[in-house]
Write an enzyme that holds these catalytic residues in place. Structure first.
Site, PDB file in Angstrom:
ATOM      1  N   ARG A 222      61.991  26.616  39.263  1.00 40.19           N
ATOM      2  CA  ARG A 222      61.103  26.197  40.352  1.00 40.19           C
ATOM      3  C   ARG A 222      60.264  24.976  39.973  1.00 40.19           C
ATOM      4  O   ARG A 222      59.875  24.184  40.815  1.00 40.19           O
ATOM      5  CB  ARG A 222      60.119  27.325  40.705  1.00 40.19           C
TER       6      ARG A 222
ATOM      7  N   PHE B  48      74.585  25.873  45.836  1.00 46.01           N
ATOM      8  CA  PHE B  48      73.296  26.486  45.541  1.00 46.01           C
ATOM      9  C   PHE B  48      72.404  25.486  44.814  1.00 46.01           C
ATOM     10  O   PHE B  48      72.773  24.948  43.769  1.00 46.01           O
ATOM     11  CB  PHE B  48      73.489  27.756  44.715  1.00 46.01           C
TER      12      PHE B  48
ATOM     13  N   ASP C 122      69.254  28.298  55.520  1.00 52.27           N
ATOM     14  CA  ASP C 122      70.646  28.578  55.167  1.00 52.27           C
ATOM     15  C   ASP C 122      71.300  29.275  56.371  1.00 52.27           C
ATOM     16  O   ASP C 122      71.742  28.610  57.306  1.00 52.27           O
ATOM     17  CB  ASP C 122      70.632  29.429  53.898  1.00 52.27           C
TER      18      ASP C 122
ATOM     19  N   GLU D 211      59.163  25.505  55.182  1.00 54.37           N
ATOM     20  CA  GLU D 211      60.144  26.298  54.436  1.00 54.37           C
ATOM     21  C   GLU D 211      60.874  25.398  53.438  1.00 54.37           C
ATOM     22  O   GLU D 211      61.016  24.187  53.671  1.00 54.37           O
ATOM     23  CB  GLU D 211      61.117  26.936  55.455  1.00 54.37           C
ATOM     24  N   ASP D 212      61.350  25.982  52.349  1.00 51.29           N
ATOM     25  CA  ASP D 212      62.097  25.199  51.363  1.00 51.29           C
ATOM     26  C   ASP D 212      63.491  24.833  51.863  1.00 51.29           C
ATOM     27  O   ASP D 212      63.897  23.689  51.823  1.00 51.29           O
ATOM     28  CB  ASP D 212      62.174  25.932  50.005  1.00 51.29           C
TER      29      ASP D 212
HETATM   30  P1  5GP Z   1      68.282  32.118  55.280  1.00 51.77           P
HETATM   31  O1  5GP Z   1      67.539  33.295  55.851  1.00 51.77           O
HETATM   32  O2  5GP Z   1      68.177  30.866  56.114  1.00 51.77           O
HETATM   33  O3  5GP Z   1      69.720  32.475  55.003  1.00 51.77           O
HETATM   34  O4  5GP Z   1      67.737  31.894  53.856  1.00 51.77           O
HETATM   35  C1  5GP Z   1      66.655  31.145  53.521  1.00 51.77           C
HETATM   36  C2  5GP Z   1      66.235  31.502  52.127  1.00 51.77           C
HETATM   37  O5  5GP Z   1      67.354  31.712  51.267  1.00 51.77           O
HETATM   38  C3  5GP Z   1      65.475  30.366  51.512  1.00 51.77           C
HETATM   39  O6  5GP Z   1      64.102  30.463  51.770  1.00 51.77           O
HETATM   40  C4  5GP Z   1      65.781  30.536  50.044  1.00 51.77           C
HETATM   41  O7  5GP Z   1      64.881  31.465  49.482  1.00 51.77           O
HETATM   42  C5  5GP Z   1      67.156  31.134  50.012  1.00 51.77           C
HETATM   43  N1  5GP Z   1      68.198  30.110  49.776  1.00 51.77           N
HETATM   44  C6  5GP Z   1      69.184  29.739  50.615  1.00 51.77           C
HETATM   45  N2  5GP Z   1      69.957  28.781  50.056  1.00 51.77           N
HETATM   46  C7  5GP Z   1      69.417  28.535  48.839  1.00 51.77           C
HETATM   47  C8  5GP Z   1      69.752  27.631  47.781  1.00 51.77           C
HETATM   48  O8  5GP Z   1      70.707  26.848  47.806  1.00 51.77           O
HETATM   49  N3  5GP Z   1      68.939  27.665  46.670  1.00 51.77           N
HETATM   50  C9  5GP Z   1      67.891  28.514  46.567  1.00 51.77           C
HETATM   51  N4  5GP Z   1      67.185  28.458  45.429  1.00 51.77           N
HETATM   52  N5  5GP Z   1      67.549  29.372  47.538  1.00 51.77           N
HETATM   53  C10 5GP Z   1      68.308  29.379  48.666  1.00 51.77           C
END
Ligand code: 5GP
Length: 180
Positions: free
Chosen positions: A164, A151, A102, A98-99
């Site tokens: 990206r 962010f 959050d 995963e990238d």
């Molecule tokens: P989660 O379900 O853990 O809240 O969210 C994960 C997803 O939220 C990540 O795969 C990404 O797509 C998006 N996301 C969360 N924080 C960031 C951020 O700081 N930058 C970007 N570009 N995407 C984020």
């Protein structure tokens, strides 16, 4: 196109070094095993491409795509799978890539979804981790960098589909995020 105010958080050389360290650890942990690496589209594709090319073990790859609906940049908890894997994972060793983690909602959902298919093992490797923002308990097994709130874009990560392609990771001005 509006010019985005952003500052560099991780330059290319720091990313390269950390990705190689992670790849080394993963290669050692899965020595003599057959790993299937599952990337979460779209954000993880750059990290995953670098990570697997730094492995010293062979692997197969597949992808899932998830949509998370919520206001602005925050996920709501309603995670929907929009593209499933095309590989059978029953009895196999799986690494989800995963990238960024959050709230943890996306990965908590995905791990449950994939575990129902009875893999032999399932671990998660996240390039970035915003540990303090969790809404559900979730720990990745391998983490590139832990970051504070803010962010980030670049190295696969987008803001409205921009940025990206950037090889570095940048943090963008929060006011621009709030405006959207
Ligand atoms: P989660 O379900 O853990 O809240 O969210 C994960 C997803 O939220 C990540 O795969 C990404 O797509 C998006 N996301 C969360 N924080 C960031 C951020 O700081 N930058 C970007 N570009 N995407 C984020």
């Amino acid at each position: 196109m509006e010019k985005m105010q952003k500052k560099i958080l991780f330059p290319r050389d720091a990313i390269k070094k950390r990705v190689e360290e992670l790849a080394g650890r993963i290669s050692a942990d899965y020595k003599d095993r057959e790993l299937i690496v599952i990337g979460i589209l779209k954000g993880a594709f750059v990290f995953m491409a670098d990570l697997i090319r730094a492995f010293s073990i062979p692997c197969r790859i597949d992808f899932v795509r998830v949509a998370s609906y919520g206001a602005g940049t925050e996920s709501s908890g309603r995670v929907v799978l929009t593209k499933d894997i095309e590989t059978s994972i029953k009895g196999r060793d799986i690494l989800i890539v995963e990238d960024i983690v959050d709230t943890g909602l996306t990965l908590a959902y995905l791990v449950n979804w994939l575990k129902e298919r009875n893999p032999q093992s399932l671990k998660v490797c996240a390039f970035l981790d915003k540990r303090k923002r969790r809404k559900v308990a979730f720990e990745a097994d391998y983490v590139g960098f832990t970051i504070d709130d803010g962010f980030v874009v670049g190295y696969g990560l987008d803001f409205n589909e921009q940025s990206r392609f950037l090889p570095e990771v940048y943090i963008i001005d929060q006011q621009q995020v709030d405006k959207k």
